[in-house]
Structure formats: structure tokens, C-alpha cells
Motif scaffolding. Sequence first.
Motif, PDB file in Angstrom:
ATOM      1  N   GLY A   1     -46.417 -73.055 -50.985  1.00 26.00           N
ATOM      2  CA  GLY A   1     -47.703 -73.015 -50.275  1.00 26.00           C
ATOM      3  C   GLY A   1     -48.068 -74.366 -49.674  1.00 26.00           C
ATOM      4  O   GLY A   1     -48.949 -74.462 -48.820  1.00 26.00           O
ATOM      5  N   ARG A   2     -47.417 -75.440 -50.140  1.00 27.07           N
ATOM      6  CA  ARG A   2     -47.665 -76.786 -49.620  1.00 27.07           C
ATOM      7  C   ARG A   2     -46.929 -76.996 -48.306  1.00 27.07           C
ATOM      8  O   ARG A   2     -47.153 -77.967 -47.603  1.00 27.07           O
TER       9      ARG A   2
ATOM     10  N   TYR B   1     -43.440 -80.218 -40.941  1.00 23.88           N
ATOM     11  CA  TYR B   1     -42.286 -80.891 -41.544  1.00 23.88           C
ATOM     12  C   TYR B   1     -40.996 -80.332 -40.946  1.00 23.88           C
ATOM     13  O   TYR B   1     -40.014 -81.046 -40.768  1.00 23.88           O
TER      14      TYR B   1
ATOM     15  N   ARG C   1     -47.045 -67.622 -43.616  1.00 26.53           N
ATOM     16  CA  ARG C   1     -46.971 -68.733 -42.658  1.00 26.53           C
ATOM     17  C   ARG C   1     -45.555 -68.918 -42.144  1.00 26.53           C
ATOM     18  O   ARG C   1     -45.332 -69.084 -40.938  1.00 26.53           O
TER      19      ARG C   1
ATOM     20  N   LEU D   1     -50.403 -84.727 -38.255  1.00 27.17           N
ATOM     21  CA  LEU D   1     -51.647 -84.769 -39.025  1.00 27.17           C
ATOM     22  C   LEU D   1     -52.023 -86.213 -39.309  1.00 27.17           C
ATOM     23  O   LEU D   1     -51.158 -87.032 -39.609  1.00 27.17           O
TER      24      LEU D   1
ATOM     25  N   GLY E   1     -51.616 -77.428 -53.159  1.00 31.25           N
ATOM     26  CA  GLY E   1     -51.506 -77.869 -51.775  1.00 31.25           C
ATOM     27  C   GLY E   1     -51.684 -76.782 -50.731  1.00 31.25           C
ATOM     28  O   GLY E   1     -51.568 -77.057 -49.535  1.00 31.25           O
ATOM     29  N   ALA E   2     -51.959 -75.547 -51.153  1.00 30.89           N
ATOM     30  CA  ALA E   2     -52.081 -74.453 -50.183  1.00 30.89           C
ATOM     31  C   ALA E   2     -53.201 -74.729 -49.171  1.00 30.89           C
ATOM     32  O   ALA E   2     -53.084 -74.385 -47.993  1.00 30.89           O
TER      33      ALA E   2
ATOM     34  N   THR F   1     -54.158 -77.544 -47.949  1.00 33.22           N
ATOM     35  CA  THR F   1     -53.868 -78.589 -46.962  1.00 33.22           C
ATOM     36  C   THR F   1     -53.271 -77.988 -45.698  1.00 33.22           C
ATOM     37  O   THR F   1     -53.504 -78.475 -44.609  1.00 33.22           O
ATOM     38  N   VAL F   2     -52.491 -76.934 -45.865  1.00 29.78           N
ATOM     39  CA  VAL F   2     -51.819 -76.341 -44.718  1.00 29.78           C
ATOM     40  C   VAL F   2     -52.792 -75.482 -43.913  1.00 29.78           C
ATOM     41  O   VAL F   2     -52.656 -75.328 -42.707  1.00 29.78           O
ATOM     42  N   THR F   3     -53.769 -74.927 -44.627  1.00 25.81           N
ATOM     43  CA  THR F   3     -54.719 -74.045 -43.971  1.00 25.81           C
ATOM     44  C   THR F   3     -55.697 -74.797 -43.071  1.00 25.81           C
ATOM     45  O   THR F   3     -56.180 -74.265 -42.085  1.00 25.81           O
TER      46      THR F   3
ATOM     47  N   GLY G   1     -56.782 -80.712 -40.182  1.00 26.47           N
ATOM     48  CA  GLY G   1     -55.908 -81.680 -40.855  1.00 26.47           C
ATOM     49  C   GLY G   1     -56.694 -82.610 -41.761  1.00 26.47           C
ATOM     50  O   GLY G   1     -56.305 -83.745 -41.998  1.00 26.47           O
TER      51      GLY G   1
ATOM     52  N   MET H   1     -57.470 -82.008 -44.952  1.00 26.95           N
ATOM     53  CA  MET H   1     -57.166 -81.858 -46.376  1.00 26.95           C
ATOM     54  C   MET H   1     -55.766 -82.387 -46.626  1.00 26.95           C
ATOM     55  O   MET H   1     -54.841 -82.079 -45.870  1.00 26.95           O
ATOM     56  N   ASP H   2     -55.608 -83.195 -47.639  1.00 26.56           N
ATOM     57  CA  ASP H   2     -54.281 -83.712 -47.954  1.00 26.56           C
ATOM     58  C   ASP H   2     -54.075 -83.664 -49.457  1.00 26.56           C
ATOM     59  O   ASP H   2     -55.043 -83.581 -50.214  1.00 26.56           O
TER      60      ASP H   2
ATOM     61  N   ASN I   1     -49.101 -85.623 -46.501  1.00 31.59           N
ATOM     62  CA  ASN I   1     -48.379 -85.275 -45.281  1.00 31.59           C
ATOM     63  C   ASN I   1     -47.534 -86.442 -44.817  1.00 31.59           C
ATOM     64  O   ASN I   1     -46.366 -86.297 -44.479  1.00 31.59           O
TER      65      ASN I   1
END
Lengths: 179, 660
Positions: A55-56, A61, A95, A154, B629-630, B632-634, B638, B640-641, B647
Motif C-alpha cells: 500500500g506504500r 517510484y 492502484r 512529490l 503508508g497507504a 501517503t499514496v492517496t 503529496g 503526506m509522507d 518518498n
Amino acid sequence: MPVVENNANAIPEDWEPKIIAFCCHWCTYTGADLAGLNRMNYPANVRVLRIPCSGRMNPQYVIEALNKGCDGVLVCGCHPGDCHYVTGNYYARRRMMIFKRLLEYEGLEPGRFQVKWISGAEAGKFRDTVMKAVEDVRALGPINLTREIPYFELPAMPDDDEEAFNAVPEEVFPEEVNA
Amino acid sequence: MSRIGVFLCYCGSNIAGTVDVEAVAEMARTLPGVVYVETNKYTCSDPGQEGVKNAIIEKGIDRVVVGPCSPRMHEPTWRKLLADTPVNPYMLEVANLREQCSWVHKDKAIATEKAKDLVKMAVAKVARLSPLHSTEIPVHKKALVIGGGIAGMQTALDIADAGFKVTIVERETSLGGKMVMLDKTFPTMDCSACICTPKMSEVGNHPNITVKSYSEVESVSGYIGNFEVTIREKAKYIDYTKCTGCGACETKCPSKVINEFEQGMSKRTAIYKMFPQAVPSKPVIDAEHCRMLQEGKCGVCAKVCPTGAINYQDEDKLTTETYGAIVFATGYKLIDWKPLYPEYGGGKYPDVITGLQFERLVNASGPTEGHILRPSDNKEPKSVVIIKCVGSRDPNKGKAYCSRACCMYSAKHAHQYLDKVPDGRCYVFYMDVRTPGKGYDEFYMNTVHDGAQYLRGRVSKIYKEGDKLICKGEDTLTSQQVTVAADMVVLETAMVPADGIDELAAKFTVGRDADGWLVEAHAKLRPVETNTAGIYLAGTAQGPKDIPDSVCQAGAAASKVIGLLNKDKLESNPQISRVNEALCQGDGACANICPYGAISIVEKQFRENSRKVTRPVAQVNPGLCQGCGACTVTCRAGAMDLMGYTNESIMREVDALCQW
Ligand SMILES: Cc1cc2nc3c(=O)[nH]c(=O)nc-3n(C[C@H](O)[C@H](O)[C@H](O)COP(=O)(O)OP(=O)(O)OC[C@H]3O[C@@H](n4cnc5c(N)ncnc54)[C@H](O)[C@@H]3O)c2cc1C
Ligand code: SF4
Ligand code: SF4
């Protein structure tokens, strides 16, 4: 114009595919360690990058890796339903699948970007996945981007308020603890 | 500029056998930011660790890369080592040179090249890390148990006996749950009240236990060690500080209502105790049926009450307290079989009853004083049919699962019936007889010896002929149609989760499975924990089970709670997500996907373009965030880290790798 031009016909003699595998700490990374404990053998073309959860996994990347000359990318997480963080791999699945289709729409060959679910016990599956990925990418030849895939990097977290961040906000941790 | 120290390990010949460690070290010396490189035969040994510590201090190192075995093996060791040095324990990266390099490759040149890449990658990452500090989370040394059935009571007693304060919230007017409704309990046939009511008084009198009866959880916030819970105590209309529990009011109340405790088979008054041995042993007024509260006339109870305890002006009371741990022991209810089984009459035959009704019928303090009399005409049934798995193991109509206790309690019911009605006949329709448990199969065989006739098959139809209930079914062992004319039919119906558990579980972000049972963190290894730290499960709230299993699970949940409450502080994991407030849009996309409910959107004041503005931003609760970390991608902005896996650090790792 597609971002990738296939040049499988012109593979240099001494060329070896470069592949990055983004692996979830709790499952695939553990499975990869187990492959080591069992002294399994697999090609050294894959380098593992550890992330806490699939999920990270941020699509940027993958783009960065492809732009910088990586020939293939693997993303591996826990089997659906087994996520250490309950739902992370469901988000990853959605995703990554959409992202994969987007990349393929842009011209990327499907074999260059693979998403696999490998548990901490599946050392054999890890080895097989790596072998298959190397074989697939080897057949495709070196990546040949006609242009960089654009993306918005980002922003990095500002460092300046380090102190402020690490200080615990008062509302979150009340001073007194009752007996 | 960072001052990185790289410490590479031979691991005897484990790494050095396939990787030229010195060549890797040579390469590492050329990397930007690296000020010191050392190789060691066994870095994790005591002298090895001492060497690393000394080098850190002597060379003024501020970030460390180690190249030994898997971080899954020794990362905690390295962090602990750094805690004794000026280097922050999170300014560390481990290159996995053993499990993922030397052990899986044979060619030394290739393995060495890969090892170099792994070290480059680690150096690139560590250069981008920032120091992190765990915060200490205080632990409120008090537990909340939701549900006062046998599971909840046992959990509370075990925690209280260990010296911690416990509150039990029970939504009914008394403790006891289903167990106190049972007559006798398999396999030993102890009288249920005789073993359950002493537990109830023990709970009621325990100096460390507060019982909040007729109460429910209103809202909750917080996280492990610090759950702030608001409890709504429904208006009882009786001042418990004055009431002595004498019961004078109950004898005079004119309003008669269906008695839920007796499963609808008798009446109670509007002012009532659930049953004579209720704990707390004081009545409440059921406002819906009280003439005074509904119509403003009557007031008989206030007149007869010798202590003036009745208060018709009473209101719901909300209290808020902080608890360190929470246990769900909300139990089960029986499935509503009536709409599902029209072929069994769908409720139109009064003599088709449930197992719980049967328990009350055989109970000496039940509506028939323990004589088995059928509800329609109070006659003793001479032939009884027991149907098992009604709603269980029947995915078409009910539930696919097995309710686990019914095989045993249907044998109990057959035994009890044959005991009380020696000239009666008892037929049990079953799919399988499952009796795993100490003394369980012996108990079942005894029932068969008592004369209960077991027929393998489902009953397909029940209809009335005269005053008989005709049960048509198949005996699948002889492949014959069977028809039994019964005076009474007992349906052993499926257990399903208690009412309202969906809303309650959502308040606490506790997961439920497809059937609604609360989900344990791991089916095998963490059976009493939930995915929300600090919240545990006991008894049938987690799935169908009998009393011995409920009590075992209660003890297990209590031991987890005691382990937690014994700590004064918890160290939080600092590798959690962090908001860049300057970029945050406050749209809450992150909050929506967090599986732990760790993110809330708060209004905050900022100084922007030298003006004060208030706008919503995300706030991460360090006690709840687990660092997946889910989010951060949502985040589209940008903002949230994830600390420790930022990142930027991952991007530079990718870049370092791509140079190979
Ligand atoms: C007919 C029948 C016969 C049985 N006979 C036997 C037997 O002989 N031997 C045996 O071992 N087992 C028997 N069982 C099984 C036994 O009843 C259960 O194993 C046991 O009662 C489970 O206890 P519990 O505490 O988990 O749940 P419950 O007894 O259901 O207790 C849950 C409690 O939580 C309360 N509650 C629920 N939701 C909330 C909420 N939101 N807020 C506050 N409180 C709430 C409820 O009011 C209840 O008091 C029988 C079951 C049935 C149906
Ligand atoms: S006031 Fe209500 S509870 Fe009291 S006796 Fe009358 S009806 Fe019953
Ligand atoms: S009469 Fe009064 S003291 Fe007695 S039980 Fe009723 S409320 Fe309590």
C-alpha cells in the motif's frame, strides 16, 4: 507516440536485464529471506527494495525506475486478505492494476511491470517469480524510452520544523495519567 | 553534509564466501557522504558492536549503514546499539548482504556486484533520513469490558483480581447474558444458575469492578492506553442509592408486559428486575410500558416504595472516562428463524419453540416451574421432535457456519426431556453430530442410551393435523421418508452476532467478517486481539462457541489486558506518517482510507501571506498510526509522507540502483 520502442531485435551480447523489486516487509521480503535460508538460487538481476506494505507503493517510484534505465519493475505484496495492515494490499491492487494499464496504454510491454502476491512462506514462489521476470525482461531486451515518462516529483518534507514535529502536541497526550 | 559510516560484515564465511567484502568496502569509500568504512568478521558480536560504537564516536559519524544479514534479523540490535551513541537510532539502513545476496548467488563476481548495489542503495537512502524519536504514550490503568455475559464477567474478574480497575457496560438491566437463562449446562449438567449467579455477585461486589447496567457505549475516541469512552446509562427512574431491592413495587405495578427473559412465555411488570437473582439486584422502570411515564397517571410504585427511591423525572446520564484497554464480549443472539423457515410454520404454531424457550420451560424458576408443558395448551408433550442446524450450515436460508454448541445442547435437551417425561418419545433430526470436547461424546452416547432416536436428515415441512405437529423429513441413512407426529418441536437455531454490533464495531474500527462476527488479528496466533491495538475479544462476540471456550478466551483476553496495563508507558513507533501542512488541502482522502482511523481533519490557524487564516488540515494520531503508508499514496497534494520510508529516500534508492 508510445513512450517505449521495442528493440528486442537488437539485444547487445553482454547485456543483462536490470530489475527492481519493491517488496512488502511482512510477506515477500520475508519470503525472499526464506529463499536465502533455504539456499535457493536465482538470478542476480533483481535488486529488492524494502517497503513497509504494498500500500506504500507510489507509482512514481516505478516511473523513476523506468526513466532512469531500469528494464523491469516488480511489485510484491501479501496475498489479498492477508495484509499486515488489514487493507493495504487491496489499495495496492487497485492502484497498481490501473497504473499498469496506463503504462501499457503508453506503450510499455506488459512483461516489464509485474505485480505479484507472495507470502512469507513462499520462498519458492519468490524464486520462481524472479526467474520468470528476468526471463520475460530478457526476451524484451533493454528498455528503450523514446522520451521520459513525465511525472510530478512529490515534494520532500520540510526539515526546518524538525523540533516542532517531534514535540508531542498537548491535546494528543494529556499530562496526567490517572492511577 | 552527512557523515555516513558503513560497516560491512563477513558473517564468518557466510557473506565473505560469495561476496568480496573488501571490494565492496573499497567502492563504499568512494560514495558521497561516506566518511568511514569498516569490515568485520562478525559485526553483531559484542566486540563487533563495540568497534562500531567506538568508530561512530571517533569519526563523528551521524548516519550508519550496516551490511550484514537481513534487517528482519538484527535491525532492532542495530537500533539499540545506536541508542547508546550520539547517532539517532533511525538514521540507520541495513543492506541485506546475506539472505538476499550471498546465500542465493553462487558466482562471486556477480554477487559482489550486487552487494555493491545494495550498499549504494542503503547509502543513498540513509543520506535522506531524518532523526526520529519515539513518543511515550501513557497507559491509563483501567479496562472497559463491553457485555456482561459469562465471557465479559470472567474477563472482568481476571483483570480485577490482578489489581486493575474494570468497568463493565451491560445494556440489559442485569449481568448474566445467555448463560443465566440456561437450565443446566452440558456435559456435567450443573445447574446454570448455580454456577453463573455466584459469578454475577462476585462481579457486583468486587472492589475493583464497576458495573454499569442498562448502559451502552455512546462514543469513543483515542487509541491504545488512552481510549476516551462516553457511556450512556439509560434512565432507570429509580435512585439506586436509596433502593434496597425489596421488590414491593413489582408486586403492585398494574402494567403487564411480555417477559423477554422468559422468552415471551410469561409476563412481567413495567417496573421489573430481569429475574430474581439479577445483579444489580434492583429494578428499573420500562418507560415504554409505564402508565405514569406514558399517560401521567398511576404512580403506584412511588406510593409503595418504602424508601422513596422512585424518580419519574430521571434522565439518561452520560459519563466519560479514559480506559487503557477495551474488551468486546458482546455475545450472540439466536437467528430470527421465522421469516427464513415458512415451512416450519414461520412462527404460527406456538408449540414450535426455540432452544432458549426450552431452557426456560425445563427451568424450575421458569414460567412452568420446570414442568415441560407445551405453550399452546399447557399439556405435557408425549412426543417431541428436536431439529438441529436450523439456520446453521444452511447457506441458502441461514448461515454457512456451524454454531458449535447446538449438537451438545440438543443432546442435553433430549436427555432433559426424557428425564422429565419418562414415557415420552424424543426424535432428533440431525445433519451430523459433532462432539469434540472433554466428556462430550460420552454425553451424547448417554442420551442415545436414554432412548433419544437420532434421525439423519433435515425436516422439510411441519404442518398441523388435529393437535399434532406433523414433521416430514428424510432419514438419509435408510433413504426413507419419515413422518413424525409431534406434540412439540424444538428448533436449535443458529447463533448470530448481537444486535447493534455493526455500529459499535465501527465506532472502535474493529473489523467484522462476512457474517458479522468480530475479527481477531490472526486466526491462529492472535485469536483474542483485534487489528486495533488495545482492543481485545472474548466469548461469542468473536464467533459461536460454548461456555468452556468462552471462559478460556476470556482468560486469554484478560491476560493480554493485564500485560498492557502493567506498563506505565508504551513507546510509539516513530516510523509513521506525517503531514506537510503547507500542502495539505484538508480534503480527508487520507483519513478515508486509513484502516486504523488514525487521521482526523482538524481546523488549524496558519500565517499565510502575513495574514491569519484558518483552514482544515489532516492530523495523524501517533498512537493509532501503524506506519503502513497507504495514506501517503492517496494524497493528491503529496502532503503526506511516511517517516523512515519517505518518498525522497525511496526515490534516491531507486536512482542509486539504476546506476548499476
Ligand atoms: C439453547 C442454548 C443452550 C445452550 N446450552 C449450553 C450448555 O449447556 N453449555 C455450554 O457450554 N454452552 C451452552 N450454550 C452456549 C452459551 O449460551 C454461550 O456459549 C455463552 O452464553 C456465551 O457467552 P457470552 O458471554 O459470549 O455471550 P452472551 O451470553 O450473549 O453475553 C453477551 C452480553 O453482552 C451484552 N451486550 C451485547 N451487546 C452489547 C452492547 N452493545 N453493549 C452492552 N452490552 C451488550 C448482552 O446483553 C449480554 O449480556 C447454549 C446456547 C443456547 C442457545
Ligand atoms: S408508575 Fe409505571 S412502573 Fe410504577 S407502578 Fe405504575 S406503571 Fe408500574
Ligand atoms: S420498592 Fe423501592 S426500594 Fe423496593 S425495590 Fe422498588 S424501588 Fe427499590
